[in-house]
Design a protein around this motif. Structure first.
Motif, PDB file in Angstrom:
ATOM      1  N   ASP A  10       0.835  -1.213   0.000  1.00  0.00           N
ATOM      2  CA  ASP A  10       0.000   0.000   0.000  1.00  0.00           C
ATOM      3  C   ASP A  10       0.860   1.250   0.000  1.00  0.00           C
ATOM      4  O   ASP A  10       0.577   2.231  -0.696  1.00  0.00           O
ATOM      5  CB  ASP A  10      -0.926  -0.004   1.215  1.00  0.00           C
ATOM      6  CG  ASP A  10      -2.014  -1.072   1.070  1.00  0.00           C
ATOM      7  OD1 ASP A  10      -2.249  -1.503  -0.075  1.00  0.00           O
ATOM      8  OD2 ASP A  10      -2.606  -1.450   2.107  1.00  0.00           O
ATOM      9  N   SER A  13       2.215   1.767  -3.445  1.00  0.00           N
ATOM     10  CA  SER A  13       1.174   2.237  -4.360  1.00  0.00           C
ATOM     11  C   SER A  13       0.894   3.711  -4.150  1.00  0.00           C
ATOM     12  O   SER A  13       0.765   4.485  -5.114  1.00  0.00           O
ATOM     13  CB  SER A  13      -0.108   1.413  -4.136  1.00  0.00           C
ATOM     14  OG  SER A  13       0.129   0.039  -4.406  1.00  0.00           O
ATOM     15  N   LYS A 214      -9.048   8.027  -9.778  1.00  0.00           N
ATOM     16  CA  LYS A 214      -9.905   6.860  -9.583  1.00  0.00           C
ATOM     17  C   LYS A 214      -9.240   5.817  -8.682  1.00  0.00           C
ATOM     18  O   LYS A 214      -9.860   5.336  -7.715  1.00  0.00           O
ATOM     19  CB  LYS A 214     -10.254   6.249 -10.957  1.00  0.00           C
ATOM     20  CG  LYS A 214     -11.326   5.178 -10.888  1.00  0.00           C
ATOM     21  CD  LYS A 214     -11.721   4.738 -12.288  1.00  0.00           C
ATOM     22  CE  LYS A 214     -12.794   3.635 -12.210  1.00  0.00           C
ATOM     23  NZ  LYS A 214     -13.192   3.179 -13.569  1.00  0.00           N
ATOM     24  N   PRO A 215      -7.958   5.422  -8.919  1.00  0.00           N
ATOM     25  CA  PRO A 215      -7.312   4.463  -7.991  1.00  0.00           C
ATOM     26  C   PRO A 215      -7.188   5.037  -6.570  1.00  0.00           C
ATOM     27  O   PRO A 215      -7.376   4.312  -5.591  1.00  0.00           O
ATOM     28  CB  PRO A 215      -5.930   4.241  -8.615  1.00  0.00           C
ATOM     29  CG  PRO A 215      -6.110   4.566 -10.059  1.00  0.00           C
ATOM     30  CD  PRO A 215      -7.114   5.662 -10.111  1.00  0.00           C
ATOM     31  N   THR A 216      -6.884   6.333  -6.481  1.00  0.00           N
ATOM     32  CA  THR A 216      -6.766   6.940  -5.156  1.00  0.00           C
ATOM     33  C   THR A 216      -8.092   6.878  -4.418  1.00  0.00           C
ATOM     34  O   THR A 216      -8.148   6.603  -3.211  1.00  0.00           O
ATOM     35  CB  THR A 216      -6.298   8.403  -5.295  1.00  0.00           C
ATOM     36  OG1 THR A 216      -5.073   8.419  -6.017  1.00  0.00           O
ATOM     37  CG2 THR A 216      -6.095   9.040  -3.940  1.00  0.00           C
ATOM     38  N   ASN A 217      -9.183   7.148  -5.134  1.00  0.00           N
ATOM     39  CA  ASN A 217     -10.510   7.123  -4.511  1.00  0.00           C
ATOM     40  C   ASN A 217     -10.832   5.731  -3.966  1.00  0.00           C
ATOM     41  O   ASN A 217     -11.369   5.568  -2.863  1.00  0.00           O
ATOM     42  CB  ASN A 217     -11.546   7.557  -5.536  1.00  0.00           C
ATOM     43  CG  ASN A 217     -12.947   7.598  -4.953  1.00  0.00           C
ATOM     44  OD1 ASN A 217     -13.183   8.285  -3.967  1.00  0.00           O
ATOM     45  ND2 ASN A 217     -13.875   6.846  -5.530  1.00  0.00           N
ATOM     46  N   GLN A 218     -10.488   4.702  -4.729  1.00  0.00           N
ATOM     47  CA  GLN A 218     -10.755   3.330  -4.278  1.00  0.00           C
ATOM     48  C   GLN A 218      -9.956   2.998  -3.024  1.00  0.00           C
ATOM     49  O   GLN A 218     -10.483   2.405  -2.073  1.00  0.00           O
ATOM     50  CB  GLN A 218     -10.412   2.354  -5.407  1.00  0.00           C
ATOM     51  CG  GLN A 218     -11.319   2.469  -6.623  1.00  0.00           C
ATOM     52  CD  GLN A 218     -10.864   1.594  -7.784  1.00  0.00           C
ATOM     53  OE1 GLN A 218      -9.787   0.993  -7.730  1.00  0.00           O
ATOM     54  NE2 GLN A 218     -11.681   1.514  -8.840  1.00  0.00           N
ATOM     55  N   LYS A 219      -8.704   3.394  -3.000  1.00  0.00           N
ATOM     56  CA  LYS A 219      -7.872   3.116  -1.829  1.00  0.00           C
ATOM     57  C   LYS A 219      -8.349   3.895  -0.605  1.00  0.00           C
ATOM     58  O   LYS A 219      -8.335   3.393   0.517  1.00  0.00           O
ATOM     59  CB  LYS A 219      -6.408   3.436  -2.145  1.00  0.00           C
ATOM     60  CG  LYS A 219      -5.769   2.468  -3.120  1.00  0.00           C
ATOM     61  CD  LYS A 219      -4.295   2.719  -3.262  1.00  0.00           C
ATOM     62  CE  LYS A 219      -3.666   1.664  -4.172  1.00  0.00           C
ATOM     63  NZ  LYS A 219      -3.732   0.308  -3.574  1.00  0.00           N
ATOM     64  N   GLU A 221     -11.437   4.815   0.002  1.00  0.00           N
ATOM     65  CA  GLU A 221     -12.668   4.172   0.479  1.00  0.00           C
ATOM     66  C   GLU A 221     -12.336   2.948   1.351  1.00  0.00           C
ATOM     67  O   GLU A 221     -12.943   2.744   2.420  1.00  0.00           O
ATOM     68  CB  GLU A 221     -13.527   3.751  -0.709  1.00  0.00           C
ATOM     69  CG  GLU A 221     -14.213   4.930  -1.403  1.00  0.00           C
ATOM     70  CD  GLU A 221     -15.019   4.485  -2.613  1.00  0.00           C
ATOM     71  OE1 GLU A 221     -15.720   5.338  -3.169  1.00  0.00           O
ATOM     72  OE2 GLU A 221     -14.938   3.295  -2.990  1.00  0.00           O
ATOM     73  N   LYS A 222     -11.375   2.146   0.916  1.00  0.00           N
ATOM     74  CA  LYS A 222     -10.974   0.990   1.721  1.00  0.00           C
ATOM     75  C   LYS A 222     -10.393   1.422   3.056  1.00  0.00           C
ATOM     76  O   LYS A 222     -10.674   0.835   4.111  1.00  0.00           O
ATOM     77  CB  LYS A 222      -9.943   0.157   0.948  1.00  0.00           C
ATOM     78  CG  LYS A 222     -10.503  -0.538  -0.282  1.00  0.00           C
ATOM     79  CD  LYS A 222      -9.416  -1.340  -0.988  1.00  0.00           C
ATOM     80  CE  LYS A 222      -9.965  -2.022  -2.251  1.00  0.00           C
ATOM     81  NZ  LYS A 222      -8.904  -2.785  -2.954  1.00  0.00           N
TER      82      LYS A 222
END
Length: 602
Positions: A10, A13, A214-219, A221-222
């Motif tokens: 993480d 990333s 978009k990838p940042t938003n997903q991470k 949210e997790k």
């Protein structure tokens, strides 16, 4: 182990996303900067192009104007008007030539480019013979007209000018059109470039959204989901521990409140039987200016640095540590100030074989000072005060009478006699004897001026108009000037800080009278030749200083002689300055002079 590996992945990333995000922002910033630089460059070019087009149009107008002026000059017969027309044509020709050369060869100050397109260069080459022909024909025409010769040749020159002018105007139209065409091409090219930059910027934003946001938003949210789960666990744990710590917390609060009350409201101290300090309260240490972290001092050393007072306190502790003691102590603190304490000493048993003294004090210094002040006031001689007030009252009445008598004498002996002389002189004028009448009129003018001066002096002494009209600064300047004229003394006034404020009228009149009194004393009693009055101020104080080079006096002796004129004068000054909440400082040296300073709050 899995959690550690996942956390490191993480982290990698997020670092990668951050690098991409910074790269995208940097790219957009560079794109915007380049577009702005390009736009500014093109705008400047467009300004130059519009200026060139305007000048080109002006060149056509100048060419037409030149032709009209030549035709007008050709038919002018009046010599004077002919000279004026020749001068006008020369100016027009000079401006026309300068403008054409700037267009053809370029001009940096006007923003005209030196390099031109092949089309413009060719057009300027074609138009050059017509331009040279017009210049040469106009120059020769003006010379002939100036000398009044070769009229037949002049007609040919005019015809040549007009013919070449038609060709010149036609070619200039082509040049203007070419300039306009090239400017339009530049604008079109700029528009295309800006569209290309806009498309590139939008592409960068799209790529940034797809690969960064978009990838940042997903991470994120997790991560938020994990944080919420951790929060639930933490709330449950906190609820379980809250009940356990509640009782302890309440106890701590009670102890803190009690300790705060003792530290900040009581003057208390804990002392061992041998007199050493175990603990001293914060308020008590501040009062005594003692550092509570020093532990090698006895209680007597903490209270006072005076050895005699320490001996008394040590004796009380030694004798009364079992029975306790209560009483008032007068001690001297480290600043040399006297303090009064109402002290209570209570023995306290800690354990079976351990005991200490709890000392509680109250600061009664102000009460003692008040008692001493009341006692001092009661023992003063009231009769002396009454006699002093009687003397002041009588002197005030006497000064008022003297001032009224002085004003009456000035009016009667000075102004009154001059008015009487003016009346008799007016009655004795014989208009038949013109020579004597003229002499008497001159005398009457002088007498009138003396009367005016006398009236001004009398009114100035009563109340100077400058004080009510312009304030204390102008009034003191006028006072120094008038007294210098009347007495022959060198009296100077300086406003050192450019004070120009208006004060309350009562304060201004008292300041004026105090200064007037000080200057009159320097003139009357000090035998001084030079007197300097200085005015200065700060944000809160107005200061007036009167210096003289007189013989000086002994201030203490003058104050002792309350019944003398000098003693009463000082007393009146102090009474008057106190009336406006001010202070007076007097410094005098025998044989050297006197300085009097008045400080008034503003």
């Amino acid at each position: 182990m899995k959690k550690s590996v996942k956390g490191s992945i993480d982290t990698i990333s997020f670092k990668s996303l951050r690098s991409l995000y910074l790269f995208a922002l940097l790219t957009i910033a560079i794109t915007v900067l380049l577009s702005q630089l390009l736009i500014q460059y093109n705008l400047n070019s467009q300004l130059s192009d519009s200026r060139i087009i305007n000048i080109s149009g002006k060149q056509r107008m100048l060419s037409q104007k030149l032709g009209k002026e030549v035709l007008i000059l050709n038919f002018v017969a009046d010599t004077t008007k002919k000279k004026e027309e020749i001068s006008t044509i020369r100016e027009t020709l000079s401006l026309w030539k300068t403008t054409h050369y700037n267009l053809e060869k370029g001009n940096d100050s006007l923003g005209f480019p030196r390099k031109k397109s092949a089309t413009l260069s060719e057009l300027f080459r074609i138009i050059k013979p017509n331009f040279d022909s017009i210049v040469n024909a106009t120059t020769l025409f003006l010379e002939n007209k100036k000398r009044n010769i070769k009229e037949s040749e002049n007609q040919k020159l005019v015809q040549s000018i007009l013919e070449n002018q038609v060709v010149f105007l036609s070619k200039m139209n082509q040049i203007v059109n070419e300039y306009d065409k090239e400017a339009l091409e530049k604008v079109t090219q700029q528009s295309k470039t800006e569209y290309a930059i806009l498309a590139f910027t939008l592409l960068i934003l799209l790529l940034e959204f797809m690969f960064i946001f978009k990838p940042t938003n997903q991470k994120v949210e997790k991560l938020i989901a994990k944080l919420l789960l951790s929060e639930k666990k933490a709330l449950k744990l906190a609820y379980n521990t809250e009940i356990i710590s509640e009782v302890k917390e309440n106890s701590v609060k009670e102890l803190k409140s009690l300790n705060y009350a003792m530290e900040n409201t009581l003057l208390y101290c804990r002392v061992a039987p041998d007199g050493t300090v175990i603990h001293i309260g914060e308020k008590f240490s501040k009062l005594l200016q003692y550092n509570p972290f020093i532990s090698d001092k006895t209680f007597s050393q903490v209270l006072t640095p005076i050895e005699k007072e320490q001996v008394v306190i040590d004796r009380i502790i030694a004798e009364k540590q079992r029975s306790g003691w209560q009483g008032e102590l007068n001690i001297t603190n480290r600043k040399g100030e006297s303090l009064w304490l109402d002290l209570s000493m209570v023995p306290v048993t800690i354990k079976k074989d351990e005991s200490e003294l709890l000392i509680i004090c109250f600061d009664i210094t102000e009460r003692k000072k008040a008692e001493q002040e009341v006692e001092r006031l009661n023992t003063e001689n009231v009769t002396d005060k009454i006699n002093q007030q009687k003397i002041i009252s009588s002197k005030i009445v006497e000064n008022q009478e003297n001032e009224q008598n002085r004003i009456a004498r000035e009016i009667h002996d000075g102004i009154g006699q001059m008015l009487t002389g003016l009346k008799f002189s007016l009655e004795s004028i014989n208009l038949d004897d013109k020579e004597k009448s003229a002499q008497k009129i001159d005398y009457l003018k002088k007498l009138s001026l003396d009367i005016i001066k006398g009236v001004r002096t009398a009114t100035f002494n009563l109340m100077p108009p400058e004080l009510s009209d312009h304030g204390i600064n102008s009034a003191l300047a006028k006072l120094a000037q008038e007294l210098s004229k009347l007495t022959g003394k060198n009296i100077l006034f300086y406003n050192k800080t450019n004070f120009d404020q208006r004060l309350d009228s009562l304060i201004e009149i008292n300041i004026y009278r105090l200064t007037q009194e000080a200057i009159n004393n320097a003139i009357k009693y000090a035998d001084s030749t030079h007197i300097i009055v200085q005015l200065s101020h700060s944000d809160s104080i107005l200061s007036i200083t009167i210096d003289d080079n007189g013989k000086g006096f002994d201030i203490n002796e003058a104050e002792k002689k309350r019944n003398s004129e000098s003693g009463m004068g000082l007393l009146f000054m102090k009474e008057r300055i106190q009336y406006i909440n001010g202070r007076v400082f007097i410094n005098s040296i025998l044989g050297e002079g006197t300085r009097i300073t008045f400080n008034i709050p503003i």
